[in-house]
Write a protein that holds these residues in place. Structure first.
Motif, PDB file in Angstrom:
ATOM      1  N   VAL A  20       0.768  -1.255  -0.111  1.00  0.00           N
ATOM      2  CA  VAL A  20      -0.434  -0.004  -0.282  1.00  0.00           C
ATOM      3  C   VAL A  20       1.421   1.146   0.036  1.00  0.00           C
ATOM      4  N   ALA A  21       1.989   1.758   1.338  1.00  0.00           N
ATOM      5  CA  ALA A  21       2.868   2.157   0.829  1.00  0.00           C
ATOM      6  C   ALA A  21       3.699   2.846  -0.124  1.00  0.00           C
ATOM      7  N   SER A  22       4.374   1.452  -0.752  1.00  0.00           N
ATOM      8  CA  SER A  22       5.077   1.634  -2.613  1.00  0.00           C
ATOM      9  C   SER A  22       4.118   2.325  -3.953  1.00  0.00           C
ATOM     10  N   PHE A  23       2.681   1.443  -3.362  1.00  0.00           N
ATOM     11  CA  PHE A  23       1.534   1.614  -4.384  1.00  0.00           C
ATOM     12  C   PHE A  23       1.279   3.682  -4.348  1.00  0.00           C
ATOM     13  N   SER A  24       0.632   3.502  -3.083  1.00  0.00           N
ATOM     14  CA  SER A  24       1.056   5.535  -3.021  1.00  0.00           C
ATOM     15  C   SER A  24       1.951   6.286  -3.876  1.00  0.00           C
ATOM     16  N   LEU A  25       2.891   5.520  -2.952  1.00  0.00           N
ATOM     17  CA  LEU A  25       4.127   6.776  -3.110  1.00  0.00           C
ATOM     18  C   LEU A  25       4.268   6.844  -4.688  1.00  0.00           C
ATOM     19  N   GLY A  26       4.078   5.354  -5.533  1.00  0.00           N
ATOM     20  CA  GLY A  26       4.108   5.057  -6.801  1.00  0.00           C
ATOM     21  C   GLY A  26       3.398   6.358  -7.850  1.00  0.00           C
ATOM     22  N   VAL A  27       2.248   6.156  -7.225  1.00  0.00           N
ATOM     23  CA  VAL A  27       0.807   7.059  -7.633  1.00  0.00           C
ATOM     24  C   VAL A  27       1.462   9.026  -7.013  1.00  0.00           C
ATOM     25  N   LYS A  39      10.623  14.747  -5.345  1.00  0.00           N
ATOM     26  CA  LYS A  39      10.518  13.538  -6.664  1.00  0.00           C
ATOM     27  C   LYS A  39      11.773  12.658  -6.370  1.00  0.00           C
ATOM     28  N   LEU A  40      12.603  12.512  -6.638  1.00  0.00           N
ATOM     29  CA  LEU A  40      14.161  11.881  -6.443  1.00  0.00           C
ATOM     30  C   LEU A  40      13.889  10.904  -5.458  1.00  0.00           C
ATOM     31  N   LYS A  41      14.043  11.753  -4.188  1.00  0.00           N
ATOM     32  CA  LYS A  41      14.201  11.299  -2.694  1.00  0.00           C
ATOM     33  C   LYS A  41      12.535  10.031  -3.034  1.00  0.00           C
ATOM     34  N   TYR A  42      11.135  10.362  -3.749  1.00  0.00           N
ATOM     35  CA  TYR A  42      10.028   9.308  -3.920  1.00  0.00           C
ATOM     36  C   TYR A  42      11.120   8.628  -4.621  1.00  0.00           C
ATOM     37  N   PHE A  43      11.406   8.250  -5.704  1.00  0.00           N
ATOM     38  CA  PHE A  43      12.080   7.071  -6.446  1.00  0.00           C
ATOM     39  C   PHE A  43      12.942   5.950  -5.672  1.00  0.00           C
ATOM     40  N   SER A  44      13.730   7.116  -4.291  1.00  0.00           N
ATOM     41  CA  SER A  44      14.208   6.520  -4.086  1.00  0.00           C
ATOM     42  C   SER A  44      13.530   5.276  -2.893  1.00  0.00           C
ATOM     43  N   TRP A  45      12.911   6.271  -2.549  1.00  0.00           N
ATOM     44  CA  TRP A  45      11.891   5.080  -0.989  1.00  0.00           C
ATOM     45  C   TRP A  45      11.270   4.225  -1.672  1.00  0.00           C
ATOM     46  N   HIS A  46      10.407   4.415  -2.904  1.00  0.00           N
ATOM     47  CA  HIS A  46       9.875   3.058  -3.412  1.00  0.00           C
ATOM     48  C   HIS A  46      10.600   2.178  -4.356  1.00  0.00           C
ATOM     49  N   LYS A  47      11.423   2.644  -4.909  1.00  0.00           N
ATOM     50  CA  LYS A  47      12.556   1.311  -4.794  1.00  0.00           C
ATOM     51  C   LYS A  47      13.297   0.573  -3.628  1.00  0.00           C
ATOM     52  N   LEU A  49      11.469   0.409  -0.840  1.00  0.00           N
ATOM     53  CA  LEU A  49      10.108  -0.288  -0.493  1.00  0.00           C
ATOM     54  C   LEU A  49      10.349  -1.642  -1.371  1.00  0.00           C
ATOM     55  N   GLY A  50       9.917  -1.253  -2.771  1.00  0.00           N
ATOM     56  CA  GLY A  50      10.438  -2.669  -3.976  1.00  0.00           C
ATOM     57  C   GLY A  50      10.916  -3.865  -3.697  1.00  0.00           C
ATOM     58  N   VAL A  51      12.786  -2.945  -2.941  1.00  0.00           N
ATOM     59  CA  VAL A  51      13.615  -4.453  -2.416  1.00  0.00           C
ATOM     60  C   VAL A  51      13.164  -4.694  -1.496  1.00  0.00           C
ATOM     61  N   THR A  52      12.382  -4.143  -0.107  1.00  0.00           N
ATOM     62  CA  THR A  52      12.159  -4.536   1.216  1.00  0.00           C
ATOM     63  C   THR A  52      10.805  -5.669   0.245  1.00  0.00           C
ATOM     64  N   ILE A  53      10.209  -5.101  -0.147  1.00  0.00           N
ATOM     65  CA  ILE A  53       8.908  -6.287  -0.625  1.00  0.00           C
ATOM     66  C   ILE A  53       9.512  -7.604  -1.228  1.00  0.00           C
ATOM     67  N   PHE A  54       9.740  -7.739  -2.248  1.00  0.00           N
ATOM     68  CA  PHE A  54      10.836  -8.614  -2.709  1.00  0.00           C
ATOM     69  C   PHE A  54      11.368  -9.395  -1.315  1.00  0.00           C
ATOM     70  N   ILE A  98       6.861  -7.855  -9.733  1.00  0.00           N
ATOM     71  CA  ILE A  98       6.627  -6.245  -9.838  1.00  0.00           C
ATOM     72  C   ILE A  98       7.716  -5.697  -9.515  1.00  0.00           C
ATOM     73  N   PRO A  99       8.157  -5.885  -7.873  1.00  0.00           N
ATOM     74  CA  PRO A  99       9.676  -5.124  -8.027  1.00  0.00           C
ATOM     75  C   PRO A  99      10.967  -6.116  -8.726  1.00  0.00           C
ATOM     76  N   VAL A 100      11.104  -6.854  -9.329  1.00  0.00           N
ATOM     77  CA  VAL A 100      11.448  -7.727 -10.418  1.00  0.00           C
ATOM     78  C   VAL A 100      11.465  -6.646 -11.798  1.00  0.00           C
ATOM     79  N   SER A 101      10.535  -6.436 -12.142  1.00  0.00           N
ATOM     80  CA  SER A 101       9.899  -5.134 -13.444  1.00  0.00           C
ATOM     81  C   SER A 101      10.975  -3.877 -12.881  1.00  0.00           C
ATOM     82  N   GLY A 102      10.248  -3.757 -11.595  1.00  0.00           N
ATOM     83  CA  GLY A 102      10.240  -2.084 -11.566  1.00  0.00           C
ATOM     84  C   GLY A 102      12.586  -1.905 -11.005  1.00  0.00           C
ATOM     85  N   TYR A 103      12.661  -3.362 -10.935  1.00  0.00           N
ATOM     86  CA  TYR A 103      14.546  -3.240 -10.468  1.00  0.00           C
ATOM     87  C   TYR A 103      14.872  -3.303 -12.123  1.00  0.00           C
ATOM     88  N   PHE A 104      14.333  -3.942 -13.445  1.00  0.00           N
ATOM     89  CA  PHE A 104      15.031  -3.316 -14.102  1.00  0.00           C
ATOM     90  C   PHE A 104      14.687  -2.941 -15.615  1.00  0.00           C
TER      91      PHE A 104
END
Length: 174
Positions: A20-27, A39-47, A49-54, A98-104
């Motif tokens: 929920v946090a990652s999706f909200s941040l992504g939107v 925006k750069l800070k949010y992108f970092s946080w989003h990434k 979160l993605g790594v953590t979720i993975f 989803i995290p894999v696709s975001g990573y690549f």
């Protein structure tokens, strides 16, 4: 009533909250015009979160393989059991994909991922503008699919709780 293990319950709700946090941040971040520090800070946080979720999803999957889910209730029709199993499988696939696709996507954009700003993750592919466009779309479609699957998952849980009154939801509550 058989319940999920405490570890499974904890991982379920933690991953759900992080999604929920990652999706909200992504939107939120994609709606910020230009390339701002925020925006750069949010992108970092989003990434991050993605790594953590993975990572947590991998732990959860390993846990699930060693500790099977409680069986479906005998009162559930067979088609609902099959639908629930298919939806759970889809959720696992999406939570990993989803995290894999975001990573690549990030790598194809030429932006390496540095977890928590400390741990650089391996760079498997170099910048590729054509692949970047494809992976951006893949990441988006997978996220919209997850959103639909989560809505269906929550609707089914609420149906079991308030219409069937069969305690299916209680099996996953802390």
């Amino acid at each position: 009533m058989q319940r999920y293990t405490r570890t499974a319950i904890w991982l379920h709700w933690l991953i759900a909250a992080l999604i929920v946090a990652s999706f909200s941040l992504g939107v939120t971040m994609v709606d910020i015009p230009g390339l701002t520090p925020t925006k750069l800070k949010y992108f970092s946080w989003h990434k991050w979160l993605g790594v953590t979720i993975f990572a947590l999803a991998c732990v959860r999957l390993l846990w699930r393989l060693r500790h099977p889910a409680p069986p479906y209730l005998d009162s559930m029709p067979r088609w609902q059991q099959k639908a629930a199993a298919a939806l759970h499988f889809l959720l696992y696939v999406l939570i990993i994909a989803i995290p894999v696709s975001g990573y690549f996507y990030s790598l194809a954009a030429g932006v390496p991922v540095v977890y928590l700003g400390i741990v650089p993750l391996p760079v498997f592919i170099g910048p590729d503008p054509e692949l970047k466009v494809i992976l951006k779309q893949v990441h988006y479609v997978l996220n919209m699919s997850l959103l639909a699957a989560v809505v269906l998952h929550v609707a089914a849980a609420l149906k079991h709780q308030f219409i069937d009154r069969d305690d299916v939801l209680r099996r996953m509550l802390p």
